[in-house]
Design a protein around this motif. Structure first.
Motif, PDB file in Angstrom:
ATOM      1  N   MET A 197       0.837  -1.192   0.000  1.00 11.10           N
ATOM      2  CA  MET A 197       0.000   0.000   0.000  1.00 11.10           C
ATOM      3  C   MET A 197       0.874   1.244   0.000  1.00 11.10           C
ATOM      4  N   LYS A 198       0.459   2.215  -0.749  1.00 11.64           N
ATOM      5  CA  LYS A 198       1.199   3.472  -0.804  1.00 11.64           C
ATOM      6  C   LYS A 198       0.441   4.531  -0.038  1.00 11.64           C
ATOM      7  N   ILE A 199       1.142   5.174   0.887  1.00 11.89           N
ATOM      8  CA  ILE A 199       0.478   6.173   1.704  1.00 11.89           C
ATOM      9  C   ILE A 199       0.579   7.552   1.079  1.00 11.89           C
ATOM     10  N   GLY A 200       1.629   7.838   0.358  1.00 15.70           N
ATOM     11  CA  GLY A 200       1.721   9.130  -0.294  1.00 15.70           C
ATOM     12  C   GLY A 200       2.483  10.122   0.555  1.00 15.70           C
ATOM     13  N   ARG A 201       2.034  11.353   0.597  1.00 13.28           N
ATOM     14  CA  ARG A 201       2.785  12.445   1.201  1.00 13.28           C
ATOM     15  C   ARG A 201       2.557  12.499   2.709  1.00 13.28           C
ATOM     16  N   ILE A 202       3.097  11.545   3.411  1.00 17.08           N
ATOM     17  CA  ILE A 202       2.976  11.489   4.855  1.00 17.08           C
ATOM     18  C   ILE A 202       4.367  11.534   5.441  1.00 17.08           C
ATOM     19  N   GLY A 203       4.585  12.319   6.484  1.00 16.45           N
ATOM     20  CA  GLY A 203       5.900  12.518   7.063  1.00 16.45           C
ATOM     21  C   GLY A 203       6.505  11.275   7.663  1.00 16.45           C
ATOM     22  N   SER A 204       7.798  11.286   7.857  1.00 15.64           N
ATOM     23  CA  SER A 204       8.510  10.133   8.403  1.00 15.64           C
ATOM     24  C   SER A 204       8.040   9.814   9.813  1.00 15.64           C
ATOM     25  N   PHE A 205       7.655  10.836  10.579  1.00 21.54           N
ATOM     26  CA  PHE A 205       7.160  10.584  11.921  1.00 21.54           C
ATOM     27  C   PHE A 205       5.907   9.722  11.891  1.00 21.54           C
ATOM     28  N   THR A 206       4.990  10.047  10.983  1.00 19.97           N
ATOM     29  CA  THR A 206       3.758   9.291  10.864  1.00 19.97           C
ATOM     30  C   THR A 206       4.032   7.848  10.464  1.00 19.97           C
ATOM     31  N   LEU A 207       4.990   7.643   9.549  1.00 21.47           N
ATOM     32  CA  LEU A 207       5.323   6.287   9.125  1.00 21.47           C
ATOM     33  C   LEU A 207       5.885   5.476  10.290  1.00 21.47           C
ATOM     34  N   ALA A 208       6.747   6.098  11.090  1.00 20.49           N
ATOM     35  CA  ALA A 208       7.310   5.398  12.243  1.00 20.49           C
ATOM     36  C   ALA A 208       6.225   5.048  13.241  1.00 20.49           C
ATOM     37  N   LEU A 209       5.314   6.005  13.464  1.00 21.69           N
ATOM     38  CA  LEU A 209       4.213   5.767  14.381  1.00 21.69           C
ATOM     39  C   LEU A 209       3.347   4.621  13.905  1.00 21.69           C
ATOM     40  N   ALA A 210       3.153   4.517  12.597  1.00 23.19           N
ATOM     41  CA  ALA A 210       2.325   3.449  12.036  1.00 23.19           C
ATOM     42  C   ALA A 210       2.892   2.090  12.382  1.00 23.19           C
ATOM     43  N   ILE A 211       4.210   1.936  12.272  1.00 26.89           N
ATOM     44  CA  ILE A 211       4.845   0.651  12.553  1.00 26.89           C
ATOM     45  C   ILE A 211       4.629   0.252  13.999  1.00 26.89           C
ATOM     46  N   VAL A 212       4.809   1.222  14.922  1.00 25.68           N
ATOM     47  CA  VAL A 212       4.649   0.938  16.343  1.00 25.68           C
ATOM     48  C   VAL A 212       3.218   0.566  16.674  1.00 25.68           C
ATOM     49  N   ILE A 213       2.271   1.362  16.148  1.00 29.69           N
ATOM     50  CA  ILE A 213       0.865   1.139  16.467  1.00 29.69           C
ATOM     51  C   ILE A 213       0.384  -0.202  15.945  1.00 29.69           C
ATOM     52  N   GLN A 219       1.127  20.384   6.027  1.00 27.61           N
ATOM     53  CA  GLN A 219       1.622  20.652   4.676  1.00 27.61           C
ATOM     54  C   GLN A 219       0.618  21.475   3.865  1.00 27.61           C
ATOM     55  N   ASN A 220      -0.416  21.974   4.553  1.00 27.08           N
ATOM     56  CA  ASN A 220      -1.492  22.735   3.897  1.00 27.08           C
ATOM     57  C   ASN A 220      -2.210  21.912   2.833  1.00 27.08           C
ATOM     58  N   ILE A 221      -2.334  20.614   3.114  1.00 23.95           N
ATOM     59  CA  ILE A 221      -3.057  19.701   2.224  1.00 23.95           C
ATOM     60  C   ILE A 221      -4.364  19.311   2.903  1.00 23.95           C
ATOM     61  N   GLU A 222      -5.475  19.484   2.220  1.00 26.14           N
ATOM     62  CA  GLU A 222      -6.769  19.095   2.776  1.00 26.14           C
ATOM     63  C   GLU A 222      -6.858  17.568   2.787  1.00 26.14           C
ATOM     64  N   PRO A 223      -6.993  16.948   3.961  1.00 24.36           N
ATOM     65  CA  PRO A 223      -7.049  15.478   4.045  1.00 24.36           C
ATOM     66  C   PRO A 223      -8.238  14.916   3.278  1.00 24.36           C
ATOM     67  N   GLU A 224      -7.993  13.853   2.545  1.00 22.99           N
ATOM     68  CA  GLU A 224      -9.044  13.202   1.763  1.00 22.99           C
ATOM     69  C   GLU A 224      -9.193  11.749   2.197  1.00 22.99           C
ATOM     70  N   ALA A 225     -10.315  11.160   1.796  1.00 21.27           N
ATOM     71  CA  ALA A 225     -10.641   9.796   2.218  1.00 21.27           C
ATOM     72  C   ALA A 225      -9.549   8.800   1.863  1.00 21.27           C
ATOM     73  N   GLU A 226      -9.033   8.865   0.649  1.00 22.62           N
ATOM     74  CA  GLU A 226      -8.059   7.878   0.189  1.00 22.62           C
ATOM     75  C   GLU A 226      -6.787   7.896   1.023  1.00 22.62           C
ATOM     76  N   GLN A 227      -6.468   9.039   1.616  1.00 19.33           N
ATOM     77  CA  GLN A 227      -5.276   9.134   2.464  1.00 19.33           C
ATOM     78  C   GLN A 227      -5.564   8.667   3.891  1.00 19.33           C
ATOM     79  N   LEU A 228      -6.716   9.047   4.408  1.00 19.85           N
ATOM     80  CA  LEU A 228      -7.017   8.779   5.812  1.00 19.85           C
ATOM     81  C   LEU A 228      -7.502   7.362   6.075  1.00 19.85           C
ATOM     82  N   ILE A 229      -7.970   6.674   5.061  1.00 18.50           N
ATOM     83  CA  ILE A 229      -8.423   5.296   5.255  1.00 18.50           C
ATOM     84  C   ILE A 229      -7.296   4.418   5.797  1.00 18.50           C
ATOM     85  N   TYR A 230      -6.041   4.757   5.457  1.00 22.03           N
ATOM     86  CA  TYR A 230      -4.908   3.988   5.983  1.00 22.03           C
ATOM     87  C   TYR A 230      -4.859   4.041   7.510  1.00 22.03           C
TER      88      TYR A 230
END
Length: 275
Positions: free
Chosen positions: A1-17, A227-238
């Motif tokens: 799965m590709k998450i897209g423009r998400i910061g490294s902190f979020t990716l690290a948090l994902a692994i832990v969670i 990042q001044n990006i409006e969150p959308e469903a395809e990004q947040l479903i992850y």
């Protein structure tokens, strides 16, 4: 799965969670269920007339459109309430950053909002308000509608018809809801019953915005906001990887539904309800 423009902190948090909750998902104290498979109940609490009989609509396209059209106004109403709360918090934060202390009225409302989203602090300053704002944010309409369709079989499940429960939320006191037939003997959860569609959608949104199981969801959303990006469903479903025991398979299924039902997610009678 590709998450897209998400910061490294979020990716690290994902692994832990994912590692923690894959082992301890049954310990989560939430209005939440591990899977959609539990579809039978032993207790009936019919609510006739509160929602259409979607199972009676034979045309698949018509059923999908009717289901989305039925839920959409309530989703927008609840998002409007959240947006109003967020606007107030942002205004209060701006005042603090401009060296204007909070008024008693402001602090009273801030504490009320914080309690709603299960955020506790002895005092509220710029730092704590920023943390609270991570929880007080809208949820993309398309994501809400798709998840409701997935959880209820397009509104045909008995939990939806008899309990107005569109998101498989659990409760844990005897008699609070509908008892699944396939519930294990060592489990005590029930599928929560709601009196109104508004209460059901509001509870689901509050759950995503406050429960520890969905901190990844909130981190992805906050990262996009930064990042001044409006969150959308395809990004947040992850961020819903812990909503089901199926985890990644559940996320993939929601993404697939999102892509295949795009035409039904377009509102042809655009109206925005007041908060």
């Amino acid at each position: 799965m590709k998450i897209g423009r998400i910061g490294s902190f979020t990716l690290a948090l994902a692994i832990v969670i994912c590692a923690v909750f894959s082992l301890r998902v049954w310990l989560i104290p939430a209005d939440n269920k591990p899977d959609t498979a539990v579809a039978l109940i032993t207790k009936n609490s019919p609510n006739p007339g509160l929602m259409p009989d979607f199972s009676a609509i034979n045309d698949v396209a018509a059923k999908k459109q009717a289901f989305f059209d039925f839920l959409r106004p309530t989703v927008r109403q609840q998002n409007a309430i959240i947006a109003d709360e967020r606007h107030f918090l942002e205004s209060s934060l701006a005042n603090l950053e401009n060296a204007h202390p909070l008024t008693e009225a402001e602090e009273f409302r801030i504490r009320k909002i914080a309690a709603k989203y299960q955020y506790s602090s002895k005092f509220y300053d710029a730092k704590t308000l920023t943390r609270l704002l991570k929880r007080v944010d809208v949820i993309p309409e398309a994501m809400v509608l798709i998840q409701a369709a997935n959880e209820t079989g397009w509104g045909s499940s008995r939990f939806a018809r008899e309990g107005l429960n569109f998101f498989g939320q659990w409760c844990f006191s005897s008699g609070c809801g509908l008892v699944p037939l396939s519930r294990n003997d060592n489990m005590n959860h029930e599928v929560k019953v709601f009196n109104t569609v508004e209460a059901s959608v509001a509870s689901y949104m509050r759950n995503l915005n406050s429960n520890a199981a969905y901190s990844l969801f909130r981190s992805i959303r906050a990262d996009l906001r930064s990042q001044n990006i409006e969150p959308e469903a395809e990004q947040l479903i992850y961020g819903l990887v812990n909503y089901s025991e199926r985890q990644e398979a559940y996320v993939d299924e929601l993404l697939d539904m999102l892509r295949h039902n795009e035409q039904f997610l377009v509102d042809t009678h655009a109206q925005t309800p007041a908060a």
